[in-house]
Design a protein around this motif. Structure first.
Motif, PDB file in Angstrom:
ATOM      1  N   GLN A 125      33.168  77.100  42.701  1.00  0.00           N
ATOM      2  CA  GLN A 125      34.521  76.985  42.190  1.00  0.00           C
ATOM      3  C   GLN A 125      35.338  78.299  41.570  1.00  0.00           C
ATOM      4  OE1 GLN A 125      33.998  74.049  38.779  1.00  0.00           O
ATOM      5  NE2 GLN A 125      34.536  72.318  40.264  1.00  0.00           N
ATOM      6  N   ASN A 126      34.199  79.372  41.331  1.00  0.00           N
ATOM      7  CA  ASN A 126      34.513  80.230  40.718  1.00  0.00           C
ATOM      8  C   ASN A 126      34.235  81.729  41.481  1.00  0.00           C
ATOM      9  OD1 ASN A 126      35.294  79.668  37.773  1.00  0.00           O
ATOM     10  ND2 ASN A 126      33.314  78.315  38.263  1.00  0.00           N
ATOM     11  N   HIS A 216      47.470  85.357  46.579  1.00  0.00           N
ATOM     12  CA  HIS A 216      46.935  84.055  46.541  1.00  0.00           C
ATOM     13  C   HIS A 216      48.022  83.138  47.213  1.00  0.00           C
ATOM     14  CE1 HIS A 216      44.585  85.594  42.880  1.00  0.00           C
ATOM     15  NE2 HIS A 216      43.937  85.336  43.772  1.00  0.00           N
ATOM     16  N   VAL A 220      49.591  77.281  42.761  1.00  0.00           N
ATOM     17  CA  VAL A 220      48.457  76.271  42.624  1.00  0.00           C
ATOM     18  C   VAL A 220      47.069  76.790  42.043  1.00  0.00           C
ATOM     19  CG1 VAL A 220      47.106  74.250  43.487  1.00  0.00           C
ATOM     20  CG2 VAL A 220      49.657  74.466  44.046  1.00  0.00           C
ATOM     21  N   TYR A 221      46.973  77.845  42.917  1.00  0.00           N
ATOM     22  CA  TYR A 221      45.540  78.614  42.671  1.00  0.00           C
ATOM     23  C   TYR A 221      45.530  79.286  41.314  1.00  0.00           C
ATOM     24  CZ  TYR A 221      41.617  81.821  43.638  1.00  0.00           C
ATOM     25  OH  TYR A 221      40.574  82.482  43.584  1.00  0.00           O
ATOM     26  N   GLU A 223      47.272  78.059  38.770  1.00  0.00           N
ATOM     27  CA  GLU A 223      47.447  77.067  37.812  1.00  0.00           C
ATOM     28  C   GLU A 223      46.001  76.608  37.553  1.00  0.00           C
ATOM     29  OE1 GLU A 223      48.022  74.212  34.935  1.00  0.00           O
ATOM     30  OE2 GLU A 223      49.325  75.960  35.586  1.00  0.00           O
ATOM     31  N   ARG A 224      45.230  76.456  38.690  1.00  0.00           N
ATOM     32  CA  ARG A 224      43.965  75.760  38.559  1.00  0.00           C
ATOM     33  C   ARG A 224      43.126  76.615  37.858  1.00  0.00           C
ATOM     34  NH1 ARG A 224      39.795  75.351  43.853  1.00  0.00           N
ATOM     35  NH2 ARG A 224      38.205  74.298  42.808  1.00  0.00           N
ATOM     36  N   GLY A 225      43.217  78.333  38.066  1.00  0.00           N
ATOM     37  CA  GLY A 225      42.435  79.008  37.409  1.00  0.00           C
ATOM     38  C   GLY A 225      42.401  79.047  35.777  1.00  0.00           C
ATOM     39  N   ALA A 227      43.933  76.387  34.135  1.00  0.00           N
ATOM     40  CA  ALA A 227      43.500  75.212  33.635  1.00  0.00           C
ATOM     41  C   ALA A 227      41.863  75.180  33.463  1.00  0.00           C
ATOM     42  CB  ALA A 227      43.852  74.000  34.352  1.00  0.00           C
ATOM     43  N   MET A 228      41.161  75.658  34.495  1.00  0.00           N
ATOM     44  CA  MET A 228      39.758  75.640  34.599  1.00  0.00           C
ATOM     45  C   MET A 228      39.114  76.397  33.190  1.00  0.00           C
ATOM     46  SD  MET A 228      37.288  76.910  37.339  1.00  0.00           S
ATOM     47  CE  MET A 228      37.797  75.591  38.541  1.00  0.00           C
ATOM     48  N   GLN A 231      39.818  74.709  30.123  1.00  0.00           N
ATOM     49  CA  GLN A 231      38.738  73.590  29.900  1.00  0.00           C
ATOM     50  C   GLN A 231      37.221  74.058  29.658  1.00  0.00           C
ATOM     51  OE1 GLN A 231      38.358  71.251  33.511  1.00  0.00           O
ATOM     52  NE2 GLN A 231      36.742  69.909  32.608  1.00  0.00           N
ATOM     53  N   HIS A 265      51.138  82.421  30.549  1.00  0.00           N
ATOM     54  CA  HIS A 265      49.560  82.014  30.827  1.00  0.00           C
ATOM     55  C   HIS A 265      48.532  82.334  29.820  1.00  0.00           C
ATOM     56  CE1 HIS A 265      51.371  82.190  35.284  1.00  0.00           C
ATOM     57  NE2 HIS A 265      51.065  80.685  34.940  1.00  0.00           N
TER      58      HIS A 265
END
Length: 296
Positions: A125-126, A216, A220-221, A223-225, A227-228, A231, A265
Motif C-alpha cells: 500500500q505504501n 500521479h 484519487v491517489y 486522497e487515498r494517501g 486518508a490513509m 487513519q 490537506h
C-alpha cells in the motif's frame, strides 16, 4: 551494481559445499557474501577477534575489519574475493554453513525486510513495487541504492543495507527500482516531543511548492494517501509522536514535490494529530523536520 537474476550451473564444476558454490556464483556477480550458521546468524569470531579484542577498523566500512583471515565480524567479513572464500581459513565455516548471506550496502542495494503478512500488506500500500523475494514469514523488497540499516522502523519491518547482512533466498521476481524517499524516511528519528500548547486546531505549515503537474495524474491517489495517513494517526495505540512524524514524512515523500499537496490537506493531517492529543507546536515541528529531512 546489479542484483543477480539467476545462478548459472556448471555441470563440470569441482564438487564444493552447496553453500560455497552459491557464494562463489554470487560473488562473481558482485555480491559480497559470507556464510551463515544454523539459526541464520554469522559465524562467531575466532579467538583472536572474540569480543572485538583485535580492535578492528574504527569505521567498519570495508570487508575484513582486521588482519584475521577467518570469516570474523559478521557483515564486515563479506567479500567478493574467490581466493578468500575458498581459503583454508574459511573452509571450516563453509563445512558447517547452513546458508549464505550478503552485504546489501556493499552491493549498492537496500533490503526492506517484511517479517509477516501484515508488513507485506503495508508495503504493497505504501512502497513502490520493486524486486521481491519470498522469505519464511514474509518478503524482502530490494531497491537500488544504499542507506543506513535501522531495525524496527515500524512493526515487523527492518532495513538491511550498510553495515548489515541479508540471507540469500534466491533472485526474486520483478524489476528493481531506485530506493524511494519513503524508505529513507523510515530511518529518520522523529523529533523530540514538545509541551502541549493552547492553540487552535489549524495548520500553520504551508505546503511545499511543487515542480509542476502532478505525476500521479489523478486526485484519487492523493486522497487515498491523505486518508490513509489520517487513519494511521487515528488508530495509533501509542508512540503518537513517532506515528505523526512518519505519516508526515510518508505524505511529503509521495506528494510534496509534484504540486498536488495543498494547505487543506495539511490541515486534515494536523487535525487528526491534534485529535490524538498532539499539540499544534509539535505538529509544526514534526512537519518542518519532515520537510528538512527530505531536502524540500
Amino acid at each position: 551494481m546489479t542484483h543477480p537474476t539467476d545462478i548459472p550451473r556448471d555441470p563440470g564444476a569441482v564438487a564444493l559445499p552447496a553453500t560455497l558454490h552459491t557464494a562463489l556464483q554470487l560473488a562473481e556477480q558482485g555480491l559480497p557474501v559470507l556464510p551463515l550458521r544454523q539459526g541464520k546468524g554469522p559465524m562467531g569470531n575466532c579467538r583472536t577477534c572474540r569480543k572485538n579484542a583485535c580492535g578492528g577498523r574504527p569505521n567498519m566500512k570495508t570487508p575484513g575489519p582486521c588482519a584475521c583471515p577467518a570469516p570474523c565480524h559478521a557483515w564486515a567479513a563479506a567479500t567478493t574475493n574467490p581466493h578468500i572464500l575458498t581459503s583454508p581459513a574459511w573452509a571450516p565455516a563453509w563445512r558447517q554453513a547452513a546458508a549464505v548471506a550478503y552485504h546489501p550496502g556493499g552491493a549498492g542495494v537496500t533490503v526492506v525486510d517484511l517479517d509477516n503478512p501484515d508488513a507485506v500488506a503495508w508495503a504493497r500500500q505504501n512502497l513502490p513495487a520493486t524486486r521481491t523475494v519470498a522469505t519464511t514469514r514474509g518478503e524482502h523488497w530490494i531497491y537500488f541504492g544504499a542507506m543506513t540499516s535501522p531495525n524496527a522502523v515500524r512493526p515487523s519491518v527492518d532495513i538491511k543495507s550498510l553495515m548489515s547482512y541479508a540471507r540469500w533466498l534466491g533472485p526474486g521476481t520483478g524489476a528493481m527500482v531506485q530506493l524511494p524517499d519513503v524508505v529513507r524516511a523510515l530511518a529518520v528519528k522523529e523529533p523530540a516531543a514538545v509541551r502541549p500548547a493552547s492553540r487552535p486546531v489549524a495548520a500553520a505549515a504551508a505546503a511545499p511548492v511543487g515542480g509542476g503537474e502532478c505525476r500521479h495524474r489523478s486526485p484519487v491517489y492523493l486522497e487515498r494517501g491523505i486518508a490513509m495517513a489520517e487513519q494511521r494517526i487515528e488508530e495509533a495505540p501509542d508512540s503518537i509522536h513517532r506515528t505523526v512524524y512518519r505519516m508526515f514524512l510518508a505524505v511529503l515523500s509521495a506528494h510534496g514535490r509534484c504540486g498536488c499537496l495543498t494547505d487543506a490537506h495539511i490541515k486534515r493531517l494536523f487535525t487528526a494529530a491534534q485529535a490524538k492529543g498532539e499539540s499544534l507546536r509539535h505538529c509544526e515541528d514534526a512537519w518542518s523536520n519532515a520537510v528538512a529531512a527530505l531536502g524540500m
